[in-house]
Design an enzyme around this catalytic site. Sequence first.
Site, PDB file in Angstrom:
ATOM      1  N   GLU A 106       0.825  -1.194   0.000  1.00 50.73           N
ATOM      2  CA  GLU A 106       0.000   0.000   0.000  1.00 50.73           C
ATOM      3  C   GLU A 106       0.869   1.259   0.000  1.00 50.73           C
ATOM      4  OE1 GLU A 106      -3.927  -1.890   2.122  1.00 50.73           O
ATOM      5  OE2 GLU A 106      -2.494  -0.914   3.425  1.00 50.73           O
ATOM      6  N   CYS A 119       3.501   8.401   1.137  1.00 53.47           N
ATOM      7  CA  CYS A 119       4.030   7.426   2.097  1.00 53.47           C
ATOM      8  C   CYS A 119       4.257   6.113   1.353  1.00 53.47           C
ATOM      9  CB  CYS A 119       3.031   7.270   3.246  1.00 53.47           C
ATOM     10  SG  CYS A 119       3.551   6.079   4.492  1.00 53.47           S
ATOM     11  N   CYS A 126       6.243  -7.105   7.174  1.00 51.68           N
ATOM     12  CA  CYS A 126       7.381  -6.587   7.949  1.00 51.68           C
ATOM     13  C   CYS A 126       7.817  -7.652   8.945  1.00 51.68           C
ATOM     14  CB  CYS A 126       6.962  -5.320   8.693  1.00 51.68           C
ATOM     15  SG  CYS A 126       8.327  -4.544   9.609  1.00 51.68           S
ATOM     16  N   CYS A 130       6.299  -5.358  15.694  1.00 48.93           N
ATOM     17  CA  CYS A 130       5.977  -4.378  16.738  1.00 48.93           C
ATOM     18  C   CYS A 130       4.542  -4.656  17.204  1.00 48.93           C
ATOM     19  CB  CYS A 130       6.115  -2.952  16.204  1.00 48.93           C
ATOM     20  SG  CYS A 130       7.816  -2.572  15.737  1.00 48.93           S
ATOM     21  N   CYS A 133       1.437  -2.559  15.821  1.00 50.55           N
ATOM     22  CA  CYS A 133       1.385  -2.189  14.399  1.00 50.55           C
ATOM     23  C   CYS A 133       0.683  -3.265  13.580  1.00 50.55           C
ATOM     24  CB  CYS A 133       2.803  -1.973  13.869  1.00 50.55           C
ATOM     25  SG  CYS A 133       2.856  -1.575  12.112  1.00 50.55           S
ATOM     26  N   CYS A 349      -1.088   5.836  10.151  1.00 47.53           N
ATOM     27  CA  CYS A 349       0.134   5.156  10.589  1.00 47.53           C
ATOM     28  C   CYS A 349      -0.196   3.817  11.221  1.00 47.53           C
ATOM     29  CB  CYS A 349       0.863   5.974  11.650  1.00 47.53           C
ATOM     30  SG  CYS A 349       1.348   7.578  11.097  1.00 47.53           S
TER      31      CYS A 349
HETATM   32  N1  SAH Z   1       9.415   0.242  10.126  1.00 48.80           N
HETATM   33  C1  SAH Z   1       9.639   1.674  10.029  1.00 48.80           C
HETATM   34  C2  SAH Z   1       8.743   2.323   9.004  1.00 48.80           C
HETATM   35  C3  SAH Z   1       7.270   2.342   9.367  1.00 48.80           C
HETATM   36  S1  SAH Z   1       6.824   3.970   9.792  1.00 48.80           S
HETATM   37  C4  SAH Z   1       9.484   2.299  11.397  1.00 48.80           C
HETATM   38  O1  SAH Z   1       9.093   1.599  12.312  1.00 48.80           O
HETATM   39  O2  SAH Z   1       9.813   3.463  11.570  1.00 48.80           O
HETATM   40  C5  SAH Z   1       5.248   3.778  10.452  1.00 48.80           C
HETATM   41  C6  SAH Z   1       5.127   4.522  11.752  1.00 48.80           C
HETATM   42  O3  SAH Z   1       3.801   4.335  12.295  1.00 48.80           O
HETATM   43  C7  SAH Z   1       6.094   4.000  12.785  1.00 48.80           C
HETATM   44  O4  SAH Z   1       6.531   5.041  13.592  1.00 48.80           O
HETATM   45  C8  SAH Z   1       5.195   3.072  13.577  1.00 48.80           C
HETATM   46  O5  SAH Z   1       5.716   2.778  14.826  1.00 48.80           O
HETATM   47  C9  SAH Z   1       3.930   3.869  13.624  1.00 48.80           C
HETATM   48  N2  SAH Z   1       2.745   3.072  13.963  1.00 48.80           N
HETATM   49  C10 SAH Z   1       2.596   1.757  13.772  1.00 48.80           C
HETATM   50  N3  SAH Z   1       1.385   1.349  14.174  1.00 48.80           N
HETATM   51  C11 SAH Z   1       0.754   2.460  14.625  1.00 48.80           C
HETATM   52  C12 SAH Z   1      -0.545   2.690  15.136  1.00 48.80           C
HETATM   53  N4  SAH Z   1      -1.416   1.710  15.258  1.00 48.80           N
HETATM   54  N5  SAH Z   1      -0.881   3.951  15.493  1.00 48.80           N
HETATM   55  C13 SAH Z   1       0.003   4.967  15.325  1.00 48.80           C
HETATM   56  N6  SAH Z   1       1.247   4.804  14.829  1.00 48.80           N
HETATM   57  C14 SAH Z   1       1.612   3.566  14.484  1.00 48.80           C
END
Ligand code: SAH
Length: 362
Positions: A106, A119, A126, A130, A133, A349
Amino acid sequence: MTELRASTAPDPRPKTRPNLKDFTPAALRERLASEGLPAYRADQIVGWLYAKGVDALDEMTDLPRELRETLAERYDTRALEVRSVAESSDGTIKAALATRDDRVVEAVIIPEPERTTLCVSTQVGCPLTCSFCATGALGFTRNLTTAEIIDQLCRMQALAPEGRRITNIVFMGMGEPLLNLPNLIPAIEILLHPKAFAMAPRRVTVSTAGVVPQIGKLLDAVPVNLAVSLHAATDAVRDVLVPLNKKFPLAELMGTLRELPRISRRHPIFFEYTLMEGVNDADEDARRLVALLRGLPAKLNVIPMNAHDDAPYRAPSDEVAHRFMGILVRGGITTTLRKSRGADIDAACGQLANREAPSLPA
Ligand code: SAH
């Protein structure tokens, strides 16, 4: 003998040909030189593919017809097809893009008054898992190729609202960009190259969960902005949210960031902090965060958790979020509370998970 016959028989599988978008402009010059073509031919092709957004070789009208035909036999120029498009009530546009082997990633366009940000994803799924996420919950399939990374911009530019050029790129889509440096760096070189997208390096931001050994390698290769997904100011909490922290704990991550060359007030490091109720939103968390970032040229983006079905976390109340912000601001940290964009189409995000949002046919 049978073996010999088998190997000379025509291959029944569809041929996957090299893709012209896998080459940086410099590499394309070399590649075509080895086929006897002058450098300016490679530059013309780069101009068509990226500056003009044309990837049908047939339409590259300043190339001799015969050359267009030979190239079309030998090379692909498209890596992704638009599968579906969804538009949020706030103007955010999310597209599902399919690879040749039918994987879906996406990309999201975020129109703002002063800029239009794309984006971009770097992996299918991935590997970092985390805990908050949605992409992490998908598991990991594979790295995207350079052509698949850069083609997100080519495809999405065509979907941008009338008259809007994509001005900024954030590698904050699916995947961990720093686990795919060999394909990411050439894609960034294409973004920056004057004959391709000619983007200023400061309009490109790569976000990482903290793959410490790769940070210097990225910034040595391309002078882009770095964003670090922090989410916690102690190892105990960060180990749970970002399991990669067990491998590269906070002290090591922050130590590496503090040593980076070319970081200054004008060129700070960006940090993301997803605020989760009862997990990392206490006053004490804010004070620890102030201590952790003190003295480092930094800009902190606080993002209230976008809730989804794959994680047990949610955003705190506005009151708690503002209280948290207040402690950071008084602590001298440049902080922005990010309002979520595109949540109604699962484009915010951490919500990129190939879910079917209400979608328009492409
Ligand atoms: N793997 C990289 C690139 C992804 S960026 C990284 O972790 O930086 C996507 C961003 O959204 C990251 O900061 C991630 O931690 C954040 N994110 C993931 N799930 C989220 C959620 N449910 N709500 C808000 N931010 C989230």
